[in-house]
Design a protein around this motif. Structure first.
Motif, PDB file in Angstrom:
ATOM      1  N   PRO A 256       0.836  -1.216   0.000  1.00  0.00           N
ATOM      2  CA  PRO A 256       0.000   0.000   0.000  1.00  0.00           C
ATOM      3  C   PRO A 256       0.863   1.256   0.000  1.00  0.00           C
ATOM      4  CG  PRO A 256       0.032  -0.995   2.178  1.00  0.00           C
ATOM      5  CD  PRO A 256       0.710  -1.969   1.253  1.00  0.00           C
ATOM      6  N   ARG A 257       0.311   2.300  -0.577  1.00  0.00           N
ATOM      7  CA  ARG A 257       1.033   3.565  -0.685  1.00  0.00           C
ATOM      8  C   ARG A 257       0.944   4.370   0.607  1.00  0.00           C
ATOM      9  NH1 ARG A 257      -1.467   6.329  -5.502  1.00  0.00           N
ATOM     10  NH2 ARG A 257      -3.108   6.647  -3.971  1.00  0.00           N
ATOM     11  N   GLU A 258      -0.208   4.269   1.284  1.00  0.00           N
ATOM     12  CA  GLU A 258      -0.451   5.055   2.489  1.00  0.00           C
ATOM     13  C   GLU A 258      -0.154   4.229   3.743  1.00  0.00           C
ATOM     14  OE1 GLU A 258      -1.285   8.179   2.396  1.00  0.00           O
ATOM     15  OE2 GLU A 258      -1.739   8.360   0.239  1.00  0.00           O
ATOM     16  N   LYS A 259       0.521   4.833   4.707  1.00  0.00           N
ATOM     17  CA  LYS A 259       0.806   4.132   5.951  1.00  0.00           C
ATOM     18  C   LYS A 259      -0.477   3.745   6.680  1.00  0.00           C
ATOM     19  CE  LYS A 259       3.558   4.149  10.146  1.00  0.00           C
ATOM     20  NZ  LYS A 259       2.484   3.564  10.967  1.00  0.00           N
ATOM     21  N   MET A 260      -1.492   4.591   6.607  1.00  0.00           N
ATOM     22  CA  MET A 260      -2.759   4.291   7.265  1.00  0.00           C
ATOM     23  C   MET A 260      -3.369   3.019   6.700  1.00  0.00           C
ATOM     24  SD  MET A 260      -6.106   6.707   7.713  1.00  0.00           S
ATOM     25  CE  MET A 260      -5.113   8.032   8.380  1.00  0.00           C
ATOM     26  N   THR A 261      -3.256   2.831   5.389  1.00  0.00           N
ATOM     27  CA  THR A 261      -3.746   1.603   4.761  1.00  0.00           C
ATOM     28  C   THR A 261      -2.987   0.394   5.293  1.00  0.00           C
ATOM     29  OG1 THR A 261      -4.177   2.889   2.751  1.00  0.00           O
ATOM     30  CG2 THR A 261      -4.274   0.487   2.572  1.00  0.00           C
ATOM     31  N   GLU A 262      -1.682   0.518   5.326  1.00  0.00           N
ATOM     32  CA  GLU A 262      -0.860  -0.580   5.825  1.00  0.00           C
ATOM     33  C   GLU A 262      -1.223  -0.926   7.267  1.00  0.00           C
ATOM     34  OE1 GLU A 262       3.846  -1.712   6.637  1.00  0.00           O
ATOM     35  OE2 GLU A 262       3.317   0.201   5.716  1.00  0.00           O
ATOM     36  N   ASP A 263      -1.399   0.102   8.090  1.00  0.00           N
ATOM     37  CA  ASP A 263      -1.750  -0.145   9.497  1.00  0.00           C
ATOM     38  C   ASP A 263      -3.083  -0.861   9.616  1.00  0.00           C
ATOM     39  OD1 ASP A 263       0.586   1.065  10.277  1.00  0.00           O
ATOM     40  OD2 ASP A 263      -0.339   2.964  10.880  1.00  0.00           O
ATOM     41  N   TYR A 264      -4.025  -0.497   8.749  1.00  0.00           N
ATOM     42  CA  TYR A 264      -5.351  -1.136   8.848  1.00  0.00           C
ATOM     43  C   TYR A 264      -5.323  -2.579   8.365  1.00  0.00           C
ATOM     44  CZ  TYR A 264     -10.295  -2.067   8.487  1.00  0.00           C
ATOM     45  OH  TYR A 264     -11.537  -2.643   8.635  1.00  0.00           O
ATOM     46  N   VAL A 265      -4.747  -2.820   7.200  1.00  0.00           N
ATOM     47  CA  VAL A 265      -4.798  -4.181   6.648  1.00  0.00           C
ATOM     48  C   VAL A 265      -3.923  -5.150   7.422  1.00  0.00           C
ATOM     49  CG1 VAL A 265      -5.404  -3.351   4.329  1.00  0.00           C
ATOM     50  CG2 VAL A 265      -2.999  -3.788   4.890  1.00  0.00           C
ATOM     51  N   THR A 266      -2.962  -4.630   8.189  1.00  0.00           N
ATOM     52  CA  THR A 266      -2.125  -5.516   9.014  1.00  0.00           C
ATOM     53  C   THR A 266      -2.654  -5.635  10.440  1.00  0.00           C
ATOM     54  OG1 THR A 266      -0.644  -3.661   9.514  1.00  0.00           O
ATOM     55  CG2 THR A 266      -0.034  -5.112   7.683  1.00  0.00           C
ATOM     56  N   GLY A 267      -3.796  -5.004  10.709  1.00  0.00           N
ATOM     57  CA  GLY A 267      -4.454  -5.186  11.991  1.00  0.00           C
ATOM     58  C   GLY A 267      -3.967  -4.306  13.119  1.00  0.00           C
ATOM     59  N   ARG A 268      -3.245  -3.224  12.786  1.00  0.00           N
ATOM     60  CA  ARG A 268      -2.751  -2.352  13.860  1.00  0.00           C
ATOM     61  C   ARG A 268      -3.852  -1.497  14.466  1.00  0.00           C
ATOM     62  NH1 ARG A 268       1.917  -1.447  10.181  1.00  0.00           N
ATOM     63  NH2 ARG A 268       3.537  -2.899  10.850  1.00  0.00           N
ATOM     64  N   PHE A 269      -4.950  -1.306  13.725  1.00  0.00           N
ATOM     65  CA  PHE A 269      -6.130  -0.653  14.288  1.00  0.00           C
ATOM     66  C   PHE A 269      -7.329  -1.112  13.502  1.00  0.00           C
ATOM     67  CE2 PHE A 269      -5.215   2.234  10.809  1.00  0.00           C
ATOM     68  CZ  PHE A 269      -6.468   2.646  10.375  1.00  0.00           C
TER      69      PHE A 269
END
Length: 270
Positions: A256-269
Protein backbone atom coordinates in the motif's frame (compact mmCIF):
# COMPACT_ATOMS: atom_id res chain seq x y z
CA UNK A 1 -5.41 6.34 19.24
CA UNK A 2 -5.89 9.69 17.48
CA UNK A 3 -6.32 9.35 13.75
CA UNK A 4 -5.80 12.37 11.54
CA UNK A 5 -6.75 12.58 7.89
CA UNK A 6 -4.51 14.21 5.31
CA UNK A 7 -5.32 12.73 1.95
CA UNK A 8 -4.44 15.08 -0.87
CA UNK A 9 -6.62 15.14 -4.01
CA UNK A 10 -3.74 13.81 -6.10
CA UNK A 11 -3.40 10.77 -3.82
CA UNK A 12 -7.00 10.01 -2.90
CA UNK A 13 -7.51 7.40 -5.63
CA UNK A 14 -5.99 5.78 -8.66
CA UNK A 15 -8.74 6.88 -11.01
CA UNK A 16 -6.91 5.83 -14.14
CA UNK A 17 -5.43 2.66 -12.66
CA UNK A 18 -8.21 0.29 -13.64
CA UNK A 19 -7.54 -1.23 -17.04
CA UNK A 20 -11.12 -2.45 -17.46
CA UNK A 21 -13.87 -0.19 -18.71
CA UNK A 22 -15.43 1.80 -15.88
CA UNK A 23 -19.04 0.80 -15.23
CA UNK A 24 -19.49 3.34 -12.45
CA UNK A 25 -17.76 6.72 -12.35
CA UNK A 26 -17.82 8.73 -9.10
CA UNK A 27 -16.51 12.29 -9.02
CA UNK A 28 -16.25 14.70 -6.07
CA UNK A 29 -19.01 12.95 -4.11
CA UNK A 30 -20.07 14.47 -0.80
CA UNK A 31 -22.92 13.00 1.21
CA UNK A 32 -24.90 14.34 4.13
CA UNK A 33 -27.40 13.04 6.65
CA UNK A 34 -29.02 16.33 7.59
CA UNK A 35 -26.12 18.49 8.78
CA UNK A 36 -23.78 15.52 9.27
CA UNK A 37 -21.17 15.40 6.49
CA UNK A 38 -20.44 11.66 6.18
CA UNK A 39 -18.67 11.29 2.81
CA UNK A 40 -16.01 13.73 1.70
CA UNK A 41 -14.94 14.32 -1.90
CA UNK A 42 -14.98 10.69 -3.09
CA UNK A 43 -13.57 10.12 -6.57
CA UNK A 44 -13.04 6.68 -8.12
CA UNK A 45 -13.93 4.44 -11.06
CA UNK A 46 -15.49 1.02 -10.51
CA UNK A 47 -14.56 -1.34 -13.36
CA UNK A 48 -17.04 -3.40 -15.31
CA UNK A 49 -17.30 -7.13 -14.53
CA UNK A 50 -14.86 -7.00 -11.67
CA UNK A 51 -15.27 -7.21 -7.91
CA UNK A 52 -14.45 -4.09 -5.93
CA UNK A 53 -14.19 -4.44 -2.14
CA UNK A 54 -14.84 -1.52 0.21
CA UNK A 55 -12.95 -1.88 3.47
CA UNK A 56 -12.49 0.23 6.59
CA UNK A 57 -13.55 0.30 10.25
CA UNK A 58 -17.17 0.59 11.38
CA UNK A 59 -18.61 4.03 10.72
CA UNK A 60 -16.09 4.96 8.04
CA UNK A 61 -18.75 5.52 5.35
CA UNK A 62 -18.33 2.44 3.18
CA UNK A 63 -21.96 1.24 3.50
CA UNK A 64 -23.23 4.78 2.99
CA UNK A 65 -21.14 4.98 -0.17
CA UNK A 66 -22.46 1.63 -1.38
CA UNK A 67 -26.05 2.84 -0.95
CA UNK A 68 -25.43 6.00 -2.94
CA UNK A 69 -24.89 3.84 -6.03
CA UNK A 70 -28.57 2.82 -6.24
CA UNK A 71 -29.97 5.67 -4.15
CA UNK A 72 -31.01 3.48 -1.25
CA UNK A 73 -30.16 6.43 0.99
CA UNK A 74 -33.09 8.32 -0.53
CA UNK A 75 -35.41 6.69 1.99
CA UNK A 76 -33.61 8.43 4.89
CA UNK A 77 -35.02 11.89 5.73
CA UNK A 78 -32.49 14.66 5.20
CA UNK A 79 -30.09 12.54 3.14
CA UNK A 80 -28.54 14.37 0.19
CA UNK A 81 -25.64 13.97 -2.18
CA UNK A 82 -23.41 16.42 -4.03
CA UNK A 83 -21.15 15.47 -6.89
CA UNK A 84 -21.53 12.97 -9.70
CA UNK A 85 -22.29 9.24 -9.79
CA UNK A 86 -22.55 7.95 -13.34
CA UNK A 87 -23.51 4.47 -14.50
CA UNK A 88 -22.73 3.99 -18.18
CA UNK A 89 -22.39 7.74 -18.49
CA UNK A 90 -25.68 8.75 -16.88
CA UNK A 91 -25.87 10.55 -13.54
CA UNK A 92 -27.99 8.42 -11.20
CA UNK A 93 -29.03 11.53 -9.27
CA UNK A 94 -30.50 13.25 -12.30
CA UNK A 95 -34.15 14.15 -11.58
CA UNK A 96 -35.23 12.27 -14.72
CA UNK A 97 -33.86 8.94 -13.44
CA UNK A 98 -36.54 6.38 -12.55
CA UNK A 99 -35.35 5.11 -9.16
CA UNK A 100 -37.30 1.85 -9.50
CA UNK A 101 -35.58 1.10 -12.80
CA UNK A 102 -32.23 2.12 -11.33
CA UNK A 103 -32.65 -0.43 -8.54
CA UNK A 104 -33.52 -3.11 -11.06
CA UNK A 105 -30.22 -2.40 -12.80
CA UNK A 106 -28.31 -2.12 -9.52
CA UNK A 107 -29.36 -5.00 -7.27
CA UNK A 108 -28.66 -5.12 -3.54
CA UNK A 109 -27.88 -7.95 -1.14
CA UNK A 110 -27.93 -6.99 2.52
CA UNK A 111 -25.93 -8.13 5.54
CA UNK A 112 -28.85 -10.03 7.02
CA UNK A 113 -30.67 -12.33 4.64
CA UNK A 114 -34.21 -11.07 4.21
CA UNK A 115 -36.31 -13.66 2.37
CA UNK A 116 -39.98 -12.80 2.03
CA UNK A 117 -42.49 -14.93 3.98
CA UNK A 118 -43.29 -16.81 0.78
CA UNK A 119 -42.19 -19.96 -0.98
CA UNK A 120 -38.72 -20.34 -2.44
CA UNK A 121 -40.18 -19.99 -5.93
CA UNK A 122 -42.21 -16.89 -5.08
CA UNK A 123 -39.20 -15.20 -3.51
CA UNK A 124 -37.29 -15.41 -6.77
CA UNK A 125 -40.34 -14.63 -8.92
CA UNK A 126 -41.40 -11.62 -6.85
CA UNK A 127 -39.60 -8.99 -8.92
CA UNK A 128 -40.80 -10.57 -12.14
CA UNK A 129 -44.43 -10.38 -11.01
CA UNK A 130 -44.01 -6.77 -9.89
CA UNK A 131 -42.53 -6.05 -13.29
CA UNK A 132 -45.65 -7.39 -14.99
CA UNK A 133 -44.51 -10.79 -16.21
CA UNK A 134 -47.53 -13.04 -16.87
CA UNK A 135 -46.02 -16.05 -18.63
CA UNK A 136 -45.62 -18.94 -16.22
CA UNK A 137 -43.23 -20.70 -18.58
CA UNK A 138 -40.97 -17.65 -18.82
CA UNK A 139 -41.13 -17.20 -15.07
CA UNK A 140 -40.21 -20.84 -14.44
CA UNK A 141 -37.24 -20.51 -16.76
CA UNK A 142 -35.92 -17.34 -15.09
CA UNK A 143 -36.44 -18.71 -11.57
CA UNK A 144 -34.45 -21.84 -12.42
CA UNK A 145 -31.72 -19.84 -14.16
CA UNK A 146 -31.44 -17.45 -11.20
CA UNK A 147 -31.27 -20.26 -8.66
CA UNK A 148 -28.62 -22.00 -10.75
CA UNK A 149 -26.56 -18.79 -10.95
CA UNK A 150 -26.87 -18.47 -7.17
CA UNK A 151 -25.60 -22.07 -6.78
CA UNK A 152 -28.84 -23.06 -5.04
CA UNK A 153 -30.87 -24.94 -7.64
CA UNK A 154 -29.63 -28.44 -6.85
CA UNK A 155 -30.43 -27.93 -3.17
CA UNK A 156 -34.00 -26.66 -3.60
CA UNK A 157 -35.29 -27.89 -6.98
CA UNK A 158 -37.50 -30.52 -5.34
CA UNK A 159 -39.06 -28.13 -2.82
CA UNK A 160 -39.67 -24.88 -4.63
CA UNK A 161 -43.06 -24.51 -2.96
CA UNK A 162 -41.61 -24.86 0.54
CA UNK A 163 -41.24 -21.81 2.74
CA UNK A 164 -38.04 -19.83 2.26
CA UNK A 165 -37.90 -19.54 6.03
CA UNK A 166 -37.05 -23.25 6.26
CA UNK A 167 -33.73 -22.73 4.49
CA UNK A 168 -30.44 -22.42 6.36
CA UNK A 169 -28.86 -19.01 6.79
CA UNK A 170 -26.43 -19.55 3.94
CA UNK A 171 -29.17 -20.84 1.68
CA UNK A 172 -31.36 -17.85 2.52
CA UNK A 173 -28.55 -15.50 1.55
CA UNK A 174 -28.06 -17.29 -1.77
CA UNK A 175 -31.84 -17.11 -2.27
CA UNK A 176 -31.65 -13.35 -1.80
CA UNK A 177 -28.88 -13.26 -4.41
CA UNK A 178 -31.07 -15.31 -6.78
CA UNK A 179 -33.94 -12.87 -6.16
CA UNK A 180 -31.67 -9.98 -7.09
CA UNK A 181 -30.42 -11.78 -10.22
CA UNK A 182 -33.92 -12.62 -11.46
CA UNK A 183 -34.63 -9.06 -12.62
CA UNK A 184 -31.45 -9.03 -14.75
CA UNK A 185 -29.32 -6.40 -13.00
CA UNK A 186 -26.01 -5.23 -14.40
CA UNK A 187 -24.51 -4.39 -11.01
CA UNK A 188 -24.70 -6.21 -7.67
CA UNK A 189 -24.10 -4.36 -4.41
CA UNK A 190 -23.35 -6.58 -1.42
CA UNK A 191 -23.25 -5.18 2.11
CA UNK A 192 -21.42 -7.68 4.35
CA UNK A 193 -23.19 -10.62 2.63
CA UNK A 194 -21.40 -13.32 4.62
CA UNK A 195 -20.89 -11.67 8.01
CA UNK A 196 -23.66 -13.69 9.70
CA UNK A 197 -22.72 -17.01 8.12
CA UNK A 198 -20.61 -19.95 9.22
CA UNK A 199 -17.29 -20.66 7.43
CA UNK A 200 -18.76 -23.25 5.04
CA UNK A 201 -21.63 -20.99 3.96
CA UNK A 202 -19.19 -18.07 3.70
CA UNK A 203 -16.99 -20.10 1.35
CA UNK A 204 -19.99 -20.82 -0.89
CA UNK A 205 -20.87 -17.13 -1.04
CA UNK A 206 -17.28 -16.23 -1.90
CA UNK A 207 -17.13 -18.87 -4.64
CA UNK A 208 -20.41 -17.54 -5.98
CA UNK A 209 -19.11 -13.95 -6.06
CA UNK A 210 -16.06 -15.13 -8.00
CA UNK A 211 -18.28 -16.85 -10.57
CA UNK A 212 -20.79 -14.01 -10.88
CA UNK A 213 -18.22 -11.41 -11.90
CA UNK A 214 -18.12 -12.97 -15.36
CA UNK A 215 -21.54 -11.40 -15.91
CA UNK A 216 -21.94 -8.67 -13.30
CA UNK A 217 -20.10 -5.70 -11.86
CA UNK A 218 -19.91 -6.36 -8.10
CA UNK A 219 -19.22 -3.98 -5.23
CA UNK A 220 -18.90 -5.58 -1.80
CA UNK A 221 -18.54 -4.08 1.67
CA UNK A 222 -16.64 -6.32 4.05
CA UNK A 223 -14.91 -6.10 7.43
CA UNK A 224 -13.07 -9.34 6.67
CA UNK A 225 -9.64 -8.55 5.28
CA UNK A 226 -9.06 -12.13 4.15
CA UNK A 227 -12.37 -12.11 2.32
CA UNK A 228 -11.55 -8.87 0.54
CA UNK A 229 -8.19 -10.29 -0.50
CA UNK A 230 -9.78 -13.52 -1.75
CA UNK A 231 -12.73 -12.23 -3.76
CA UNK A 232 -11.89 -8.77 -5.08
CA UNK A 233 -9.96 -7.41 -8.03
CA UNK A 234 -9.74 -3.90 -6.58
CA UNK A 235 -10.02 -2.55 -3.05
CA UNK A 236 -10.96 0.87 -1.69
CA UNK A 237 -9.98 1.77 1.88
CA UNK A 238 -12.24 4.28 3.65
CA UNK A 239 -11.56 6.14 6.89
CA UNK A 240 -13.69 8.83 8.54
CA UNK A 241 -15.75 9.32 5.40
CA UNK A 242 -12.75 9.77 3.12
CA UNK A 243 -11.22 7.52 0.52
CA UNK A 244 -7.66 6.95 1.72
CA UNK A 245 -6.45 4.61 -1.00
CA UNK A 246 -7.87 2.76 -4.00
CA UNK A 247 -5.92 0.31 -6.13
CA UNK A 248 -5.76 -3.28 -7.29
CA UNK A 249 -6.22 -5.63 -4.34
CA UNK A 250 -2.70 -7.05 -4.41
CA UNK A 251 -1.25 -3.56 -4.09
CA UNK A 252 -3.54 -2.62 -1.20
CA UNK A 253 -2.60 -5.72 0.78
CA UNK A 254 1.03 -6.24 -0.25
CA UNK A 255 2.39 -2.78 -1.06
CA UNK A 256 0.00 0.00 0.00
CA UNK A 257 1.03 3.56 -0.68
CA UNK A 258 -0.45 5.05 2.49
CA UNK A 259 0.81 4.13 5.95
CA UNK A 260 -2.76 4.29 7.26
CA UNK A 261 -3.75 1.60 4.76
CA UNK A 262 -0.86 -0.58 5.82
CA UNK A 263 -1.75 -0.14 9.50
CA UNK A 264 -5.35 -1.14 8.85
CA UNK A 265 -4.80 -4.18 6.65
CA UNK A 266 -2.12 -5.52 9.01
CA UNK A 267 -4.45 -5.19 11.99
CA UNK A 268 -2.75 -2.35 13.86
CA UNK A 269 -6.13 -0.65 14.29
CA UNK A 270 -9.77 -1.10 13.30
Amino acid sequence: MTITMDVSPSRRSDVAAATAKAKIVVRDLDFFYGTAHVLHDITLDLPEKQVTALIGPSGCGKSTFLRTLNRMNDIIPGARAKGVIEIDGRNVNDPSVDVVQLRRRVGMVFQKSNPFPKSIFENVAYGLRIGGMKSRAAMNEIVEKSLRRAALWDEVKDRLNASAGALSGGQQQRLCIARALAVSPEILLMDEPASALDPIATQKIEELIYELKDNYTIVIVTHNMQQAARVSDRTAFFMLGKLVEYSDTNTIFMNPREKMTEDYVTGRFG
